[in-house]
Design a protein around this motif. Structure first.
Motif, PDB file in Angstrom:
ATOM      1  N   ARG A 111       0.951  -1.215  -0.053  1.00  0.00           N
ATOM      2  CA  ARG A 111       0.017   0.067   0.163  1.00  0.00           C
ATOM      3  C   ARG A 111       0.759   1.147  -0.187  1.00  0.00           C
ATOM      4  NH1 ARG A 111      -5.009  -1.180   4.134  1.00  0.00           N
ATOM      5  NH2 ARG A 111      -6.158  -2.482   2.875  1.00  0.00           N
ATOM      6  N   GLY A 112       2.242   1.232   0.220  1.00  0.00           N
ATOM      7  CA  GLY A 112       2.761   2.274   0.513  1.00  0.00           C
ATOM      8  C   GLY A 112       3.514   2.692  -0.935  1.00  0.00           C
ATOM      9  N   THR A 113       3.296   1.737  -1.974  1.00  0.00           N
ATOM     10  CA  THR A 113       4.011   2.152  -3.301  1.00  0.00           C
ATOM     11  C   THR A 113       2.979   2.929  -4.237  1.00  0.00           C
ATOM     12  OG1 THR A 113       3.347   0.090  -4.236  1.00  0.00           O
ATOM     13  CG2 THR A 113       5.197   0.065  -2.837  1.00  0.00           C
ATOM     14  N   GLY A 114       3.518   3.435  -5.201  1.00  0.00           N
ATOM     15  CA  GLY A 114       2.484   4.300  -6.054  1.00  0.00           C
ATOM     16  C   GLY A 114       1.839   3.146  -6.890  1.00  0.00           C
ATOM     17  N   THR A 115       2.304   1.868  -7.030  1.00  0.00           N
ATOM     18  CA  THR A 115       1.498   1.063  -7.876  1.00  0.00           C
ATOM     19  C   THR A 115       0.371   0.463  -7.243  1.00  0.00           C
ATOM     20  OG1 THR A 115       3.139  -0.768  -7.092  1.00  0.00           O
ATOM     21  CG2 THR A 115       3.802   0.514  -9.198  1.00  0.00           C
ATOM     22  N   HIS A 116       0.215   0.599  -6.055  1.00  0.00           N
ATOM     23  CA  HIS A 116      -1.157  -0.121  -5.482  1.00  0.00           C
ATOM     24  C   HIS A 116      -2.205   0.413  -5.614  1.00  0.00           C
ATOM     25  CE1 HIS A 116      -2.842  -2.337  -2.082  1.00  0.00           C
ATOM     26  NE2 HIS A 116      -3.510  -1.277  -1.844  1.00  0.00           N
ATOM     27  N   GLU A 117      -3.178  -0.559  -5.940  1.00  0.00           N
ATOM     28  CA  GLU A 117      -4.451   0.105  -6.423  1.00  0.00           C
ATOM     29  C   GLU A 117      -5.463  -0.672  -5.585  1.00  0.00           C
ATOM     30  OE1 GLU A 117      -5.565   0.043 -10.630  1.00  0.00           O
ATOM     31  OE2 GLU A 117      -3.781  -1.297 -10.681  1.00  0.00           O
ATOM     32  N   VAL A 118      -6.511   0.149  -4.973  1.00  0.00           N
ATOM     33  CA  VAL A 118      -7.892  -0.383  -4.420  1.00  0.00           C
ATOM     34  C   VAL A 118      -8.988   0.258  -5.004  1.00  0.00           C
ATOM     35  CG1 VAL A 118      -8.953  -0.481  -2.200  1.00  0.00           C
ATOM     36  CG2 VAL A 118      -6.542  -0.360  -2.121  1.00  0.00           C
TER      37      VAL A 118
END
Length: 381
Positions: A111-118
């Motif tokens: 979740r701390g990366t820019g690639t995480h999506e929710v």
């Protein structure tokens, strides 16, 4: 509205340790890394800050209830059955035939990366319709502790009114625990500064140093405490640096219970002399975090709150409460998904009892919670 699915809920008791209120959702976890657009399939789980705390506390041996609203649908059935399967009392969960159970999808990235999506599908959910008029106060106020979070306040005006009412002074109020849990995407059309108002009305507050700066513009643990003078205990989580606890003793509005279940006046939190320093009328306790081989950075904050609350129910010293929080968080960080099996109590107690040098040498990875692992087996040179 009807009650939970038949056979899935334990009966409510008058000796509940913790009641947790909030929205739980069905979570869809990716079968492989990648963008949501590219993931071919998902596995089903559950997620929700307050139900996460409830499940972790129940797995640790406490008597816990989760109260919320879900749709009269299959996803609602799954949530109630799964949470109840952890040993949580779900008898006060309300079913809404007109609104759906919330769901969300997420990628496998941190979740701390820019690639995480929710991707959330919770607008207009059954939980967003919670209000003082439709929730069972006889259940909400029945435990030794009532655990809330700022996520609920963001769901709707009715949910905010419910939290304001539950945090208001009242006779024989349980100890009210509040995790700020600021979620920026939930406050796009609202004012997150209300979280400070709610926190000041509670007895025990969990807040991240980073979210206090982002939400309120308050920098540093001492400044957080100055902004929250009313709670008897404020836990400032400082990421990899650990946690700082400001504790001022007993709170006149809270009630506790002894081993036989009789109501008693709560005692002032005990603190070991070594890590504590004076800060005005407070005792200030700093406890370093653990080194952890992270599998998934999901659910750690909820697990920390559960560990701290578990140790609080056992009336352990403040340092030990924080260490139990760190260990519960480490269990979540070293397992996929929002929920993880906590270490056995005697295993956790052995680790918590380590001296400062041995605690600092600990490094925990996947599988460390196994009951047959001795403290020496999870240390590093």
């Amino acid at each position: 509205m009807s009650g939970p699915a038949a056979g899935t809920a334990r009966a409510a008791t008058t000796t509940t340790d913790v009641v947790c209120l909030g929205e739980s959702m069905v979570t869809f976890l990716p079968s492989q890394p990648g963008r949501l657009a590219d993931v071919p399939s998902f596995g089903r789980g559950i997620g929700g800050a307050e139900s996460n705390v409830a499940c972790a506390l129940a797995a640790a041996g406490h008597r816990v209830a989760w109260v919320g609203r879900v749709g009269a649908d299959g996803f609602g059935d799954h949530l109630v059955e799964t949470i109840s399967g952890y040993g949580v009392d779900t008898s006060a969960v309300r079913r809404d035939p007109a609104r759906p159970t919330g769901i969300y999808f997420r990628t496998a990235a941190d979740r701390g990366t820019g690639t995480h999506e929710v991707a959330y599908y919770r607008a207009g959910s059954a939980a967003s319709a919670m209000s003082p008029e439709n929730m069972p106060y006889e259940h909400l106020l029945a435990g030794r502790v009532l655990h809330l979070s700022g996520i609920t306040a963001a769901l709707s005006a009715g949910c905010l009114a419910l939290l304001r009412d539950l945090t208001a002074p009242r006779a024989a109020r349980p100890l009210v625990s509040f995790d700020v849990n600021h979620r920026p995407h939930l406050w796009r059309d609202g004012d997150a500064s209300v979280l400070l108002e709610l926190a000041r009305r509670c007895d025990l507050v969990f807040v991240g140093e980073d979210e206090a700066e982002e939400t309120w513009g308050i920098v540093g643990a001492e400044a957080v405490r100055e902004a929250l003078p009313e709670p008897s205990v404020v836990v400032v989580k400082r990421g990899s640096a650990g946690a700082t606890v400001f504790s001022s003793g007993r709170h006149p509005g809270a009630r506790s219970a002894n081993a036989e279940g009789a109501d008693t006046a709560p005692t002032a939190p005990a603190s070991p002399a070594s890590p504590a320093v004076a800060f005005g009328p407070d005792t200030v306790t700093d406890v370093p975090a653990l080194r952890v081989d992270v599998v998934a950075a999901v659910g750690a904050g909820d697990a920390f709150a559960a560990g701290f609350l578990s140790a609080t129910l056992r009336d352990l010293p403040v340092r030990d409460r924080v260490r139990h929080g760190h260990l519960m968080a480490a269990a979540a960080l070293t397992a996929p998904g929002d929920l993880a099996d906590p270490p056995a109590r005697d295993h956790a107690d052995r680790l918590v009892a380590l001296d400062d040098a041995a605690w600092g040498r600990l490094r925990l990875g996947p599988g460390w919670t196994a009951a047959d692992r001795a403290p020496e087996e999870v240390r590093t040179p």
